[in-house]
Motif scaffolding. Sequence first.
Motif: not given
Length: 419
Positions: A219-244
């Motif tokens: 996760y990079i500061y400034g990423d939109r909320l829709s870009r956050i990957h909630w599944g990966a964030t829940a598994k790892t415990g750290t904020w993750k974002s989708k890479e397109f």
Amino acid sequence: MNRQFMKRLLDRSSYPAGFWAITSCVICSLFFLLFQGGKLAAMLFFIVLILAIYLLLGNWSGVKRTRGVRKLAGAAQQSAELQAGHSLKVTIEVQIPGVWPIAYMVIRDQLIRQNGEESVFEGTFVPDWKRKGEVLYSTPPLRRGLYRFGYTECSTEDIFGFFQHKGRIELREQFVVYPQTAAIREWTQFHQMMKGLQHNSASTRAHRETTQINGVREYIYGDRLSRIHWGATAKTGTWKSKEFERESLPKTILLLDRSSRAYRNAEEFELAVSVTASLFRYASSRNLALGLVSVGKEAVYMEPQQSHNHYRQVMSHLVSAEADGFHSLSSIIKDRARQLPAGCFFVLVSPQNGSSILQLLHEIERLQMNPCHMWIHPSGAPSGASDWLKQVRSHGYAAEEIRQLDELPNVLGGAKRYA
């Protein structure tokens, strides 16, 4: 013919001092037996004669026909990358033919760097009943470069130290020590540059993302909320974002300053090479097209590509790169102006600063490229970093100060991360 043979036989330089010492002892004991006689003289003569025969037969102890195998432990054994700053564990297994008893064996191994520097490592072992043994040693932290093993010498002495028997084993091997790299999590300023935060004209050259997810990134500061990957964030415990996936990947040119006058010492140039290798490692992991301009005694230009083979070629070049150039940076840009793609992101890795670098950045911008100065300014160098960075950024150019390789991920990461 006989005179030449006798002259060669009596030539003292062709025999070691121990040979003449034993010969003298045998002759003296023989004269003592002939002129004195008796049991004591006979016993002394036979003892000296037996010892002389034992010592002379040691020349056929099998040391000259020794066989061996060298094994490299760790990264070199698994054909993985051995980076600078790491040591190498070497094991030499030795087999001595024959049956003549040997008290011990000394092994000397030679390691030669590409510039001719030699290092000799020595070890000792006692052969077992099968006349086998091994020597294990570790090299000091190795510098970047191409290495090869030279001769491997085996030697031993008799119990009295009169004769030394030597042999050589041909175990010539090569291995590569790659530049030390740092794992870059995100090159924030690079992506910002491509999105047009530094130049208004860059937005027309920015690459657009598709709706196809290509993976997960930090996760990079400034990423939109829709870009956050909630599944990966829940598994790892750290904020993750989708890479397109991107429709078109931007091209980047990296210029490594190899001028001999630019660097104060070898460590400063090693830092520049490590920064260059780290950026190429990041580009390879993100499928970014990154090219290289490296001009020293020999000029090297590699066009921006995305293949893994291109990455290997760049790393192979960086292994042997030296600060042996004499061309100015401005002349290099003028000579390569036609080859450099317009609209690319141009990164200059150099310890130089001042008006000449500002003029160079202006020239790069005039060629319709987006310049960035990776300023190599290691710890202990003269101060003035903040003034130079402010001066470069006041003209609208990106600039970063690199003091240590460990700081590179944080410097390129930009904004503070949140977990």
